[in-house]
Structure formats: C-alpha cells, structure tokens
Design a protein around this motif. Structure first.
Motif, PDB file in Angstrom:
ATOM      1  N   GLN A 116       0.828  -1.217   0.000  1.00 61.35           N
ATOM      2  CA  GLN A 116       0.000   0.000   0.000  1.00 61.35           C
ATOM      3  C   GLN A 116       0.861   1.266   0.000  1.00 61.35           C
ATOM      4  N   GLU A 117       1.984   1.230   0.715  1.00 58.14           N
ATOM      5  CA  GLU A 117       2.898   2.377   0.706  1.00 58.14           C
ATOM      6  C   GLU A 117       3.539   2.525  -0.677  1.00 58.14           C
ATOM      7  N   TYR A 118       3.910   1.419  -1.294  1.00 54.60           N
ATOM      8  CA  TYR A 118       4.486   1.443  -2.646  1.00 54.60           C
ATOM      9  C   TYR A 118       3.504   2.097  -3.625  1.00 54.60           C
ATOM     10  N   ILE A 119       2.244   1.699  -3.552  1.00 51.51           N
ATOM     11  CA  ILE A 119       1.220   2.270  -4.443  1.00 51.51           C
ATOM     12  C   ILE A 119       1.135   3.783  -4.239  1.00 51.51           C
ATOM     13  N   GLN A 120       1.109   4.227  -2.992  1.00 46.86           N
ATOM     14  CA  GLN A 120       1.040   5.664  -2.710  1.00 46.86           C
ATOM     15  C   GLN A 120       2.309   6.374  -3.165  1.00 46.86           C
ATOM     16  N   ASN A 121       3.459   5.749  -2.973  1.00 46.17           N
ATOM     17  CA  ASN A 121       4.716   6.348  -3.425  1.00 46.17           C
ATOM     18  C   ASN A 121       4.697   6.562  -4.933  1.00 46.17           C
ATOM     19  N   MET A 122       4.210   5.573  -5.671  1.00 48.54           N
ATOM     20  CA  MET A 122       4.161   5.693  -7.124  1.00 48.54           C
ATOM     21  C   MET A 122       3.186   6.800  -7.544  1.00 48.54           C
ATOM     22  N   ARG A 123       2.077   6.928  -6.829  1.00 47.05           N
ATOM     23  CA  ARG A 123       1.141   8.032  -7.104  1.00 47.05           C
ATOM     24  C   ARG A 123       1.823   9.378  -6.892  1.00 47.05           C
ATOM     25  N   ASN A 124       2.539   9.493  -5.769  1.00 41.36           N
ATOM     26  CA  ASN A 124       3.220  10.752  -5.458  1.00 41.36           C
ATOM     27  C   ASN A 124       4.296  11.077  -6.490  1.00 41.36           C
ATOM     28  N   ILE A 125       5.028  10.078  -6.932  1.00 40.88           N
ATOM     29  CA  ILE A 125       6.039  10.286  -7.969  1.00 40.88           C
ATOM     30  C   ILE A 125       5.364  10.750  -9.255  1.00 40.88           C
ATOM     31  N   ALA A 126       4.286  10.093  -9.639  1.00 41.40           N
ATOM     32  CA  ALA A 126       3.561  10.463 -10.862  1.00 41.40           C
ATOM     33  C   ALA A 126       3.039  11.891 -10.784  1.00 41.40           C
ATOM     34  N   LEU A 127       2.433  12.248  -9.661  1.00 38.98           N
ATOM     35  CA  LEU A 127       1.876  13.599  -9.504  1.00 38.98           C
ATOM     36  C   LEU A 127       2.970  14.656  -9.591  1.00 38.98           C
ATOM     37  N   HIS A 128       4.096  14.380  -8.973  1.00 41.44           N
ATOM     38  CA  HIS A 128       5.196  15.347  -9.014  1.00 41.44           C
ATOM     39  C   HIS A 128       5.710  15.525 -10.438  1.00 41.44           C
ATOM     40  N   ILE A 129       5.957  14.430 -11.121  1.00 41.11           N
ATOM     41  CA  ILE A 129       6.497  14.507 -12.482  1.00 41.11           C
ATOM     42  C   ILE A 129       5.488  15.164 -13.424  1.00 41.11           C
ATOM     43  N   GLN A 130       4.202  14.852 -13.268  1.00 41.65           N
ATOM     44  CA  GLN A 130       3.173  15.474 -14.098  1.00 41.65           C
ATOM     45  C   GLN A 130       3.115  16.990 -13.881  1.00 41.65           C
ATOM     46  N   SER A 131       3.481  17.427 -12.693  1.00 37.76           N
ATOM     47  CA  SER A 131       3.413  18.859 -12.383  1.00 37.76           C
ATOM     48  C   SER A 131       4.588  19.647 -12.959  1.00 37.76           C
ATOM     49  N   LEU A 132       5.587  18.976 -13.499  1.00 39.24           N
ATOM     50  CA  LEU A 132       6.772  19.671 -14.015  1.00 39.24           C
ATOM     51  C   LEU A 132       6.468  20.472 -15.272  1.00 39.24           C
ATOM     52  N   SER A 133       5.722  19.845 -16.189  1.00 35.99           N
ATOM     53  CA  SER A 133       5.432  20.479 -17.469  1.00 35.99           C
ATOM     54  C   SER A 133       4.308  19.720 -18.148  1.00 35.99           C
ATOM     55  N   LYS A 134       3.528  20.436 -18.935  1.00 36.28           N
ATOM     56  CA  LYS A 134       2.466  19.766 -19.698  1.00 36.28           C
ATOM     57  C   LYS A 134       3.058  18.865 -20.777  1.00 36.28           C
ATOM     58  N   LYS A 135       4.318  19.104 -21.130  1.00 33.07           N
ATOM     59  CA  LYS A 135       4.972  18.323 -22.177  1.00 33.07           C
ATOM     60  C   LYS A 135       5.724  17.106 -21.630  1.00 33.07           C
ATOM     61  N   THR A 136       5.902  17.020 -20.330  1.00 29.67           N
ATOM     62  CA  THR A 136       6.615  15.891 -19.743  1.00 29.67           C
ATOM     63  C   THR A 136       5.754  14.637 -19.805  1.00 29.67           C
ATOM     64  N   ARG A 137       6.304  13.585 -20.355  1.00 24.93           N
ATOM     65  CA  ARG A 137       5.625  12.291 -20.443  1.00 24.93           C
ATOM     66  C   ARG A 137       6.303  11.322 -19.483  1.00 24.93           C
TER      67      ARG A 137
END
Length: 166
Positions: A55-76
């Motif tokens: 469950q912590e791993y799942i949340q960690n991956m969500r947090n990583i995804a949210l952070h990376i998505q917030s960098l730029s609209k062009k970041t994939r």
C-alpha cells in the motif's frame, strides 16, 4: 539520465524534488520510472533494507507520478513494472533474472566488442558519473548479518579492467 542501484520508491521520494525541481528552467520531455523490484524484497526483521509494503508502494508511485506530471504539460512518463519474483530463488541468491559473475563477463565482452567495431565513444563514462546521494541509508540492501545494510552507491564493476580495455 540516471539510475540508482538498489533504491526503492521510499528513498526516491526523499530526493524527488532535488532530482526533478519544479522551478528548473528546462524540464524533461520523458521520465521513465522503474521501482518495484527492490520494494518487493523480503522484509527484514529489523526494518532494514529496500522492502516497502504494497500500500505504501502504491502511494509512493502516485506521489512520484503527480510530481512529475506537475513539471510540465509536455513531460511524459513511462512506468515500468517489476518482474515476477520467486522468493525461494532470491534467498538462494539465484533469482533467475540476474546473470552470474561469469555470465556478466561474457555479456560485457560481447558488448565491448560491438562498440569497438562501431568505433563508438560513450558520451557519459561510468567512472565520471556523480554519486549524488551516496550516504548510508536503512533502505540499502541488507548485509549478510541481517542487522546492517550495505551502501552500494559507490558500486564498481567486479572487474573494471574489462571497461578500460583497448
């Protein structure tokens, strides 16, 4: 482009802002995220090592995804999943995925042969890669005594002369 040998998603979250600062003038166009193999390691009785509860791993991956998505609209982002694991083989140190020392030497020799024939020069030499986060961590792999960890941030190949040959 950088990977961190032996890291888990918990440790990645500790440095995510440093690796991918939101205020950087240039943002990555592509980020490949690969965690799970170390996170799913067998838990250590002293709480050491790379194991992260699911469950912590799942949340960690969500947090990583949210952070990376917030960098730029062009970041994939590409997320790579962890391979299946046979815990009995891991305990015996023969997980069926990683090559033996001898197998690694054979692969390295063949790769170097192809690179030499192609007259290719690396743009980033492994010896010059910085060890940005080289401090000891309780998330490092567990030592044989089971009560301490092994810092592998400064890992060198078993036979560096293979990489320096003509």
């Amino acid at each position: 482009m950088r990977g961190y040998n032996g890291w888990n998603s918990r440790r990645a979250l500790q440095v995510l802002e440093k690796v991918f600062p939101k205020n950087a003038t240039k943002q990555p166009s592509l980020v490949i995220v690969y965690f799970g193999g170390n996170d799913s390691a067998i838990p250590n009785q002293y709480g050491l090592g790379p194991h992260v509860p699911l469950q912590e791993y799942i949340q960690n991956m969500r947090n990583i995804a949210l952070h990376i998505q917030s960098l730029s609209k062009k970041t994939r982002i590409i997320f790579l999943g962890a391979p299946p694991i046979n815990e009995e083989q891991i305990v015996d140190n023969s997980d069926g995925i990683h090559l033996t020392y001898e197998g690694s030497k054979i692969v390295v020799k063949e790769i170097l042969k192809v690179l030499k024939e192609a007259e290719w020069e690396p743009s980033l030499y492994w010896k010059s890669m910085p060890i940005e986060f080289g401090e000891d961590s309780p998330f490092d792999p567990v030592a044989p005594d089971g009560k301490s960890t092994i810092n592998i941030s400064g890992f060198t190949f078993p036979d560096p002369s293979l990489w320096d040959s003509d």
